[in-house]
Write a protein that holds these residues in place. Structure first.
Motif, PDB file in Angstrom:
ATOM      1  N   UNK A 372       0.827  -1.207   0.000  1.00  0.00           N
ATOM      2  CA  UNK A 372       0.000   0.000   0.000  1.00  0.00           C
ATOM      3  C   UNK A 372       0.867   1.265   0.000  1.00  0.00           C
ATOM      4  N   UNK A 373       1.941   1.255   0.832  1.00  0.00           N
ATOM      5  CA  UNK A 373       2.832   2.431   0.887  1.00  0.00           C
ATOM      6  C   UNK A 373       3.584   2.622  -0.427  1.00  0.00           C
ATOM      7  N   UNK A 374       3.970   1.549  -1.112  1.00  0.00           N
ATOM      8  CA  UNK A 374       4.673   1.657  -2.388  1.00  0.00           C
ATOM      9  C   UNK A 374       3.772   2.255  -3.461  1.00  0.00           C
ATOM     10  N   UNK A 375       2.504   1.936  -3.447  1.00  0.00           N
ATOM     11  CA  UNK A 375       1.583   2.520  -4.420  1.00  0.00           C
ATOM     12  C   UNK A 375       1.474   4.030  -4.234  1.00  0.00           C
ATOM     13  N   UNK A 376       1.387   4.475  -2.960  1.00  0.00           N
ATOM     14  CA  UNK A 376       1.314   5.906  -2.690  1.00  0.00           C
ATOM     15  C   UNK A 376       2.606   6.622  -3.103  1.00  0.00           C
ATOM     16  N   UNK A 377       3.757   5.999  -2.828  1.00  0.00           N
ATOM     17  CA  UNK A 377       5.044   6.590  -3.198  1.00  0.00           C
ATOM     18  C   UNK A 377       5.183   6.707  -4.716  1.00  0.00           C
ATOM     19  N   UNK A 378       4.656   5.741  -5.454  1.00  0.00           N
ATOM     20  CA  UNK A 378       4.735   5.797  -6.911  1.00  0.00           C
ATOM     21  C   UNK A 378       4.010   7.027  -7.453  1.00  0.00           C
ATOM     22  N   UNK A 379       2.878   7.395  -6.827  1.00  0.00           N
ATOM     23  CA  UNK A 379       2.158   8.591  -7.258  1.00  0.00           C
ATOM     24  C   UNK A 379       2.999   9.856  -7.033  1.00  0.00           C
ATOM     25  N   UNK A 381       6.276   9.988  -6.859  1.00  0.00           N
ATOM     26  CA  UNK A 381       7.420   9.962  -7.770  1.00  0.00           C
ATOM     27  C   UNK A 381       7.052  10.485  -9.142  1.00  0.00           C
ATOM     28  N   UNK A 382       5.868  10.129  -9.630  1.00  0.00           N
ATOM     29  CA  UNK A 382       5.441  10.619 -10.945  1.00  0.00           C
ATOM     30  C   UNK A 382       5.279  12.139 -10.941  1.00  0.00           C
ATOM     31  N   UNK A 383       4.723  12.664  -9.828  1.00  0.00           N
ATOM     32  CA  UNK A 383       4.591  14.121  -9.741  1.00  0.00           C
ATOM     33  C   UNK A 383       5.963  14.796  -9.670  1.00  0.00           C
ATOM     34  N   UNK A 384       6.898  14.175  -8.941  1.00  0.00           N
ATOM     35  CA  UNK A 384       8.245  14.751  -8.815  1.00  0.00           C
ATOM     36  C   UNK A 384       8.967  14.782 -10.155  1.00  0.00           C
ATOM     37  N   UNK A 385       8.769  13.743 -10.977  1.00  0.00           N
ATOM     38  CA  UNK A 385       9.412  13.705 -12.286  1.00  0.00           C
ATOM     39  C   UNK A 385       8.986  14.890 -13.156  1.00  0.00           C
ATOM     40  N   UNK A 386       7.753  15.393 -12.934  1.00  0.00           N
ATOM     41  CA  UNK A 386       7.305  16.551 -13.705  1.00  0.00           C
ATOM     42  C   UNK A 386       7.825  17.862 -13.108  1.00  0.00           C
ATOM     43  N   UNK A 387       7.944  17.933 -11.767  1.00  0.00           N
ATOM     44  CA  UNK A 387       8.299  19.184 -11.113  1.00  0.00           C
ATOM     45  C   UNK A 387       9.812  19.438 -11.163  1.00  0.00           C
ATOM     46  N   UNK A 388      10.642  18.399 -10.912  1.00  0.00           N
ATOM     47  CA  UNK A 388      12.079  18.600 -10.772  1.00  0.00           C
ATOM     48  C   UNK A 388      12.722  19.201 -12.017  1.00  0.00           C
ATOM     49  N   UNK A 389      12.410  18.735 -13.239  1.00  0.00           N
ATOM     50  CA  UNK A 389      13.020  19.391 -14.418  1.00  0.00           C
ATOM     51  C   UNK A 389      12.670  20.866 -14.509  1.00  0.00           C
ATOM     52  N   UNK A 390      11.405  21.219 -14.122  1.00  0.00           N
ATOM     53  CA  UNK A 390      11.014  22.625 -14.184  1.00  0.00           C
ATOM     54  C   UNK A 390      11.809  23.471 -13.183  1.00  0.00           C
ATOM     55  N   UNK A 391      11.991  22.940 -11.935  1.00  0.00           N
ATOM     56  CA  UNK A 391      12.774  23.672 -10.936  1.00  0.00           C
ATOM     57  C   UNK A 391      14.227  23.836 -11.372  1.00  0.00           C
ATOM     58  N   UNK A 392      14.785  22.762 -11.868  1.00  0.00           N
ATOM     59  CA  UNK A 392      16.181  22.859 -12.316  1.00  0.00           C
ATOM     60  C   UNK A 392      16.323  23.855 -13.464  1.00  0.00           C
ATOM     61  N   UNK A 628       8.542  12.976   1.033  1.00  0.00           N
ATOM     62  CA  UNK A 628       9.557  12.413   1.923  1.00  0.00           C
ATOM     63  C   UNK A 628       8.929  11.476   2.951  1.00  0.00           C
ATOM     64  N   UNK A 629       7.707  11.859   3.492  1.00  0.00           N
ATOM     65  CA  UNK A 629       7.057  10.991   4.472  1.00  0.00           C
ATOM     66  C   UNK A 629       6.637   9.661   3.830  1.00  0.00           C
ATOM     67  N   UNK A 630       6.161   9.712   2.587  1.00  0.00           N
ATOM     68  CA  UNK A 630       5.783   8.467   1.900  1.00  0.00           C
ATOM     69  C   UNK A 630       7.004   7.585   1.666  1.00  0.00           C
ATOM     70  N   UNK A 631       8.110   8.185   1.314  1.00  0.00           N
ATOM     71  CA  UNK A 631       9.313   7.392   1.087  1.00  0.00           C
ATOM     72  C   UNK A 631       9.819   6.764   2.388  1.00  0.00           C
TER      73      UNK A 631
END
Length: 1001
Positions: A372-379, A381-392, A628-631
């Protein structure tokens, strides 16, 4: 490099400890000061690279122990490696390198430790210096970069980037250029001297032809005198042949007399031998009785040998039967012990497996929560993949805008400084011309001194060659002197013979020979004294020449710098003519830059792209803290996967053990039955029968040995029999030889009479033929004088021929040196250009300039996470000097916050630490990228005591935010509120038996 497991034995504060990194992503190493937290991390650096903070190699060994050992297993590029390093006190270290395969670990260890260490670094693509400056942030080194002066920061970057090798290359190129320039000067001087020497070739060739004609005329005159001398020599040779025959007859006469004298002892010896042989023949009866006794003893010895063979056969049969029986008995007992031991081990393993299966329900429940926790973390991670390139990309754009503005301002300042320099250069042109003339005069004087130095060197070589010839003559004379002393010593003995011909000397000839030898001794001693005086004089001359050569060498030490100075002045003088044109171009470019900065007409596309990125970030609405809490939740429950795998293995193991248990019990029963059968085997009865047969045998070893002693003593009669047989054979031969020697003595007496008559005839012939020696001596003196004059002319002819050959060699040398001069000039230009290219203003400056924008962007990205985008760092590589007419190379760091730009010293400890941490982590990432490997592990061994509660939370958030970029992050602290923020903790405790490790997940 991703750590998997490390085992320490007697390393620093640890005696025995093992840490399993599997399942750890972000972990905190906790413990009081001095507990051994940093020692655990030092073990990784020591086992992989063999280096640590210890002063000596033996200091890594735990106090009171003899050997330290670290076993480290890690993953790298889809492979699992293992490194084992051990150190014994007072001895050398050992190193093993292994890679994991399907059949276990396979060794990769090379022949020596150095080769193995190089192989490890080749696989990791990471050396020790890059590791401690990238993956391993050591304690107390966070502010090392910021506390340095701006002028020293570039050097630190150069050291981290290992640009020192370019300094060495630049120095080598500069040294090579200096050597080649000196070689060019020597070649030019040598070519001028060769041209002057080649002008004298015509006169030497004419003198050579004239001298050859004179030598041909003298050769014909010398041949006539030689024919007359040959006639006299033939007459003298005839007298010498008669004298030689006379000497030969005299020698034969002496030899026959000596032979007659030698025959007398031989005759006496034969007579004695004849008497001894007769005595042996008379003892024939006693020798026959002794031989009969020897035959009886030999017959008794044969009977004893037959009995001994029967005894040995029975003994061999006993050994043949007894050995297989005992081997079979021992094998059956061993098999029984092994079967019982295997059954006991199987029962013990079955009990351990059943204990593991008792925790099945708890593990299954934890596994469901993990999914259950891995499913939440996957969500997230997908959001982070979109945000991190924009921040960088946003940070990169901001840095590019600021950098563009700084570059334009720096360019404007540089243009102003260049204008001032060109105006000042125009005013210095007369001084440059005078300096060029002064340097030219200095170069001309040093070239004259260099030519004189070459003359001094040649004169020194000539003196050294003359001394070597004198030393060779001295050794020759010393050998002759020793030979003369030896001859005089022989002549001083009574009845001395001639040291030349070995003949006896009468008193008159003895005095003549002694006088000649003493005269030669005095002449040789005088020659040695003369040579020694010449050697002393030559040595003084060489010392003077050496002192003069060193003085000139000291003057010529400034020759290279003066040549470089002349080249620099000429370049400055030629460049001053283009100064006015350059000034006009610079003024036009400066006005354009000032207008651009005032109106802010630069980087318009970057500003537009930055606004678009800000709008996209607001739309995505991503939160780092929730991610971070999900991870953390996933990492906390990751142990369930490992335990579930172990549970399945335990079930399969239980079934396998239960199937093996009946088979092992049957093996034990079979081994017991086999032992019972061996105790009733027929071989045992055969062994008892053979032992009884040996006991009843009648053979006695003592009697046999006594008989052999008597037989050995009786062997003397066999030798006496042989002596008797030889005496009976030799007695007739000795009598015949005695008769022959008597006849030989009479024949030699007759030969002596015939030789005496021949000697009288030869004496008469020598008196009739006179000696032509006076005429021969006169002709030889005349020929010798003529030959001496001819030799002098031949020597002069040889010198002329040698000079002509030298002229040919000089011409070849001239051509070769001309080619070498052209090549040296080309090489001098190449190495001069390489000196500038490898220097600090060449490749090194270009590499640092290219690195700083990337370092600035990486630092600001990390610093934004630590300070909620309140702090910003900018790197400046140039600034205006005091006179405002030139730029100074530096590395200034500007720090800006909401209140503006302030010096680094005015920031609080917590803010300064965040800046230091961001710069340090950015440098670590860049170093790892330059080493050709991904930075998969990060170790932070820093003091966080300067951070307040909010600063600690931001540090924790920043570490969790960058956790996705690393496979393993380890932080070291002793602060309680900081250690509680991490789900995975490694507690290090100090105990009387050494440091201990406790893992809490």
């Amino acid at each position: 490099m991703i750590p998997r497991q490390i085992t320490l034995r007697n390393f620093l504060s640890y005696q025995q400890a093992t840490l399993d990194f599997r399942g750890l992503h972000v972990a905190c190493i906790c413990g009081p000061n001095g507990a051994g937290k940093s020692s655990l991390l030092e073990a990784i650096a020591w086992v992989v690279w063999g280096q640590s903070r210890a002063a000596t190699e033996d200091d890594v060994i735990h106090l009171g122990e003899a050997e330290a050992k670290v076993d480290f297993v890690f993953d790298h590029h889809a492979h699992t490696y293992r490194v084992i390093r051990a150190r014994r006190r007072g001895q050398s270290s050992s190193l093993e390198f292994q890679v994991k395969t399907q059949n276990g670990f396979r060794p990769l260890t090379q022949r020596g430790m150095r080769a193995t260490q190089q192989l490890i670094q080749q696989h990791l693509k990471l050396d020790y210096e890059t590791f401690v400056n990238s993956a391993y942030l050591r304690q107390g080194r966070a502010d090392e970069f910021m506390l340095k002066r701006p002028s020293e920061r570039k050097q630190i970057l150069a050291d981290l980037l290992k640009l020192g090798q370019y300094d060495q290359l630049a120095e080598q190129a500069k040294e090579k250029a200096r050597d080649i320039k000196a070689q060019v000067n020597l070649l030019e001087t040598s070519l001028a001297a060769l041209n002057q020497q080649l002008q004298a070739r015509g006169g030497v060739a004419q003198a050579y032809q004239d001298l050859k004609a004179q030598l041909a005329k003298r050769q014909r005159q010398q041949q006539q005198w030689q024919q007359q001398l040959d006639a006299y020599l033939d007459q003298q040779q005839q007298r010498q042949r008669w004298q030689q025959q006379q000497q030969l007859y005299q020698q034969q006469q002496a030899s026959l007399q000596q032979a007659c004298q030698r025959l007398a002892p031989d005759l006496e010896s034969l007579q004695t031998q004849q008497q001894q042989l007769k005595l042996v023949v008379e003892q024939a009866a006693a020798i026959a009785a002794g031989c009969q006794q020897l035959a009886q003893l030999q017959q008794q010895d044969g009977e004893y040998n037959r009995q001994f063979q029967l005894y040995q056969q029975a003994q061999a049969q006993l050994s043949q039967i007894q050995q297989p029986y005992q081997a079979a008995l021992a094998q059956a007992e061993t098999q029984l012990q092994q079967a019982e031991l295997s059954l006991s081990n199987l029962n013990q393993q079955l009990q351990e497996t059943q204990q593991s299966l008792a925790k099945a329900a708890e593990i299954e429940a934890a596994l469901i929560r993990l999914h259950q926790a891995q499913a939440q973390l996957s969500q997230f991670d997908q959001a982070q993949l979109k945000v991190m390139p924009l921040l960088q990309q946003r940070q990169v754009l901001q840095a590019q805008i600021a950098q563009t503005q700084a570059q334009l301002m720096a360019r404007l300042e540089a243009l102003k400084n260049t204008e001032q320099q060109l105006q000042q250069q125009q005013s210095q042109q007369p001084q440059l011309q005078q300096a060029v003339m002064d340097v030219a005069c200095a170069v001309e004087y040093l070239e004259r001194r260099r030519n004189y130095q070459e003359q001094v060197r040649e004169k020194g070589l000539e003196r050294r060659s003359f001394m070597e010839r004198l030393q060779a003559n001295q050794r020759t004379y010393e050998i002759q002197l020793a030979q003369l002393e030896q001859k005089l010593q022989l002549l001083s003995a009574p009845e001395a013979v001639c040291p030349v011909c070995d003949r006896p000397l009468d008193p008159k000839h003895w005095q003549h020979v002694v006088k000649n030898q003493r005269q030669q001794h005095q002449e040789t001693q005088h020659e040695i004294w003369v040579i020694r005086e010449q050697l002393a004089t030559s040595e003084k001359e060489i010392q003077i020449l050496r002192r003069e050569y060193r003085e000139i060498e000291a003057e010529l030490a400034t020759y290279g710098p003066i040549l470089e100075r002349r080249g620099q002045l000429q370049v400055q003088l030629s460049s001053s003519t283009d100064a006015q044109t350059r000034l006009d171009q610079l003024q036009q470019e400066r006005s354009q830059l000032e207008h651009c900065l005032q109106e802010k007409h630069f980087a318009s596309d970057l500003h537009e792209e930055l606004a678009l990125i800000d709008a996209q970030l607001v739309e995505l609405d991503y939160d780092d803290c929730d991610h971070a809490l999900a991870r953390s939740q996933v990492e906390r429950l990751r142990w369930a996967e490992i335990k579930h795998t172990e549970l399945q293995q335990a079930r399969r193991r239980e079934a396998q053990l239960l199937s093996q248990q009946p088979e092992l019990a049957a093996q034990v029963a079979a081994c017991q039955q086999q032992l019972a059968a061996l105790s009733q085997a027929p071989e045992r009865q055969q062994i008892q029968q053979l032992e009884q047969q040996l006991a009843t045998s009648g053979y006695s070893f003592e009697q046999h040995q006594s008989l052999r002693t008597d037989l050995q003593q009786a062997q003397i009669w066999q030798l006496r029999q042989q002596e008797l047989t030889q005496a009976q054979q030799q007695l007739p031969q000795v009598g015949q030889r005695l008769t022959q020697l008597t006849q030989l003595q009479r024949d030699r007496q007759q030969e002596l009479s015939a030789i005496a008559e021949q000697l009288n005839n030869l004496e008469h012939q020598l008196q009739q033929r006179p000696d032509p020696q006076p005429d021969i001596a006169a002709l030889e003196q005349q020929l010798q004088t003529e030959q001496a004059e001819r030799d002098q002319k031949l020597a002069y002819l040889g010198r002329l021929q040698q000079q002509l050959d030298q002229f040919d060699q000089l011409q070849q040398q001239h051509d070769h040196q001309q080619q070498a001069l052209d090549q040296a000039k080309r090489q001098a230009r190449i190495y001069t250009e390489l000196t500038y290219a490898f220097g600090r203003n060449g490749i090194q400056a270009l590499m640092i300039e290219n690195l700083l924008p990337q370092l600035e962007a990486e630092t600001n990205q990390i610093l934004g996470r630590l300070s909620a985008n309140q702090l910003h760092v900018q790197f400046l590589t140039q600034r205006a000097g005091r006179s405002r007419n030139k730029l100074i190379d530096t590395l200034d760091i500007l720090i800006a916050d909401a209140r503006g730009t302030r010096p680094y010293e005015t920031y609080s400890g917590g803010e300064a630490f965040r800046v230091n941490f961001a710069i340090r982590l950015a440098i670590a990432r860049l170093l790892a990228q330059r080493s050709g490997t991904a930075l998969q592990m990060l170790i932070v061994d820093e003091g966080f005591g300067t951070q307040d509660q909010e600063g600690c939370e931001r540090l924790i958030t920043a570490i969790n935010a960058i956790a996705a970029d690393f496979a393993c992050i380890l932080t070291v602290t002793h602060m309680p509120h900081f250690r509680e923020a991490f789900q995975a903790r490694i507690d290090v405790l100090k105990t009387p038996t050494g440091s201990q490790i406790q893992l809490s997940v």
